[in-house]
Design a protein around this motif. Structure first.
Motif, short mmCIF file in Angstrom:
data_model
loop_
_atom_site.label_atom_id
_atom_site.label_comp_id
_atom_site.label_asym_id
_atom_site.label_seq_id
_atom_site.Cartn_x
_atom_site.Cartn_y
_atom_site.Cartn_z
N GLU A 181 0.86 -1.21 0.02
CA GLU A 181 -0.05 -0.16 0.14
C GLU A 181 0.88 1.23 0.08
O GLU A 181 0.67 2.19 -0.51
CB GLU A 181 -0.92 0.03 1.31
CG GLU A 181 -2.24 -0.94 1.26
CD GLU A 181 -2.81 -1.08 2.29
OE1 GLU A 181 -3.96 -1.94 2.36
OE2 GLU A 181 -2.48 -0.55 3.48
N GLU A 182 1.95 1.29 0.87
CA GLU A 182 2.99 2.48 0.68
C GLU A 182 3.29 2.86 -0.59
O GLU A 182 3.35 3.85 -0.83
CB GLU A 182 3.93 2.12 1.84
CG GLU A 182 3.72 2.38 3.28
CD GLU A 182 4.74 1.95 4.23
OE1 GLU A 182 4.89 2.21 5.27
OE2 GLU A 182 5.76 1.25 3.59
N ILE A 183 3.87 1.85 -1.19
CA ILE A 183 4.39 1.86 -2.44
C ILE A 183 3.54 2.35 -3.60
O ILE A 183 3.60 3.19 -4.35
CB ILE A 183 5.06 0.58 -2.95
CG1 ILE A 183 6.32 0.05 -2.11
CG2 ILE A 183 5.62 0.82 -4.44
CD1 ILE A 183 7.64 0.95 -2.20
N GLU A 184 2.19 1.71 -3.60
CA GLU A 184 1.23 2.23 -4.21
C GLU A 184 0.97 3.64 -4.01
O GLU A 184 0.73 4.37 -5.39
CB GLU A 184 -0.12 1.37 -4.34
CG GLU A 184 0.26 0.01 -4.78
CD GLU A 184 -0.79 -1.08 -4.68
OE1 GLU A 184 -0.81 -2.06 -5.47
OE2 GLU A 184 -1.85 -0.73 -3.83
N TYR A 202 0.44 11.75 2.71
CA TYR A 202 0.87 11.44 4.02
C TYR A 202 1.21 10.04 4.45
O TYR A 202 0.69 9.19 3.70
CB TYR A 202 0.01 11.93 5.21
CG TYR A 202 -0.34 13.52 5.11
CD1 TYR A 202 0.66 14.36 5.83
CD2 TYR A 202 -1.25 13.95 4.22
CE1 TYR A 202 0.43 15.76 5.71
CE2 TYR A 202 -1.53 15.23 4.00
CZ TYR A 202 -0.70 16.24 4.85
OH TYR A 202 -0.76 17.52 4.66
N CYS A 203 2.21 9.75 4.89
CA CYS A 203 2.85 8.50 5.37
C CYS A 203 1.78 7.63 5.93
O CYS A 203 1.26 7.93 6.98
CB CYS A 203 4.05 8.55 5.97
SG CYS A 203 4.79 7.19 6.70
N ILE A 204 1.74 6.29 5.59
CA ILE A 204 0.77 5.43 5.95
C ILE A 204 1.30 5.00 7.40
O ILE A 204 0.59 4.73 8.38
CB ILE A 204 0.53 4.06 5.00
CG1 ILE A 204 -0.13 4.59 3.76
CG2 ILE A 204 -0.32 2.90 5.72
CD1 ILE A 204 -0.35 3.38 2.91
N PHE A 233 9.35 5.74 5.91
CA PHE A 233 9.32 5.50 4.25
C PHE A 233 10.35 6.44 3.62
O PHE A 233 10.54 7.56 3.91
CB PHE A 233 7.77 5.70 3.91
CG PHE A 233 7.77 5.41 2.45
CD1 PHE A 233 7.70 4.04 2.26
CD2 PHE A 233 7.96 6.31 1.32
CE1 PHE A 233 7.23 3.55 0.92
CE2 PHE A 233 7.76 5.79 0.23
CZ PHE A 233 7.34 4.47 -0.23
N ASP A 234 11.19 5.60 2.69
CA ASP A 234 12.30 6.28 1.94
C ASP A 234 12.44 5.23 0.79
O ASP A 234 12.80 4.12 0.95
CB ASP A 234 13.35 6.44 2.96
CG ASP A 234 14.74 6.87 1.96
OD1 ASP A 234 14.46 7.23 1.00
OD2 ASP A 234 15.94 7.14 2.82
N ASN A 235 11.91 5.75 -0.44
CA ASN A 235 12.13 4.88 -1.64
C ASN A 235 12.43 5.72 -2.98
O ASN A 235 11.95 6.75 -2.96
CB ASN A 235 10.79 3.92 -1.75
CG ASN A 235 11.07 2.75 -1.33
OD1 ASN A 235 11.73 1.90 -1.90
ND2 ASN A 235 10.40 2.37 -0.29
#
Ligand SMILES: [Zn+2]
Length: 238
Positions: A181-184, A202-204, A233-235
């Protein structure tokens, strides 16, 4: 049911359809970015568990090819590859050598559990991350030179005992679902951002702001999406 019987049930229920016809495809054609982020976490957690096991049996290093039982003196027998295909006919059509080999090792480990092997009992779930990986369709892994190759980035072919010092990774269904979900969310954020939509997201994980950073190196442009919270989160995205 014995550990071994349960393990055979799991392996023979791996859906072969996920693996047929993918050997010539690029990873990105059949796995989403979120899925291979999950794959990477599962592999990292397997390496961590193997590292902890290596420390326990006082070994410094092993290889992705070695069975955990082999490290304490057990050996594979000649007909095990054929036997796997009899027990798990779904594997007949699957052309992923490393996935089959690790499955064989897993079944052998479960036999040790059934025999109440003391060492095995302390590392009961050592193969769990890899079996989850295979069940979820991430089993097209192979090695090239010294690396384990997949869509998930680099892991070495060897597994070092120091891996056992890392923090355990949550591989529950919920945790893996959140990773996807975060990536999506980040991917959708970037698409909107490129269109000129400046609405913040905003960050999940923590609810803090996600910031898009631009990068450009050697003519290649990519984006880093980072949560304002440290170590959250860091991508990178292209
Ligand atoms: Zn966050």
């Amino acid at each position: 049911m014995s550990y071994h019987e349960l393990a055979v049930e799991r392996i023979k229920n791996i859906d072969a359809k996920q693996y047929i016809g993918v050997s010539n495809k690029r990873y990105s054609e059949f796995r989403s970015r979120g899925e291979y982020e999950v794959d990477a976490r599962l592999i990292a957690e397997y390496y961590r568990r193997v590292g902890a096991y290596l420390q326990f049996i006082s070994k410094e290093v092993t290889s992705i090819y070695a069975g955990m039982d082999m490290l304490i003196g057990y050996k594979m027998v000649d007909n095990e590859w054929d036997e796997l295909l009899v027990k798990c006919p779904n594997f007949v059509e699957i052309d992923c050598m490393l996935m089959k080999l690790i499955s064989i090792h897993y079944l052998r480990w479960c036999t040790l559990l059934d025999n109440s092997n003391n060492i095995a009992l302390q590392f009961l779930d050592i193969y769990e991350p890899m079996i989850i990986l295979f069940e979820r369709g991430g089993g097209r892994i192979s090695t090239h030179h010294h690396e384990l190759v997949g869509g998930f980035g680099a892991f070495s072919r060897s597994i070092d005992a120091k891996r056992g010092d890392k923090k355990p990774i949550d591989i529950s269904d919920n945790a893996l679902k959140t990773i996807i979900e975060e990536i999506e969310l980040a991917e959708a954020y970037l698409v909107e951002h490129k269109k000129g939509n400046l609405t913040e997201k905003y960050c999940i994980r923590c609810g803090n702001r996600l910031i898009i950073h631009y990068n450009n190196k050697f003519g290649q442009q990519w984006y880093k999406i980072k949560c304002e919270t440290k170590d959250c989160f860091d991508n990178n995205f292209s």
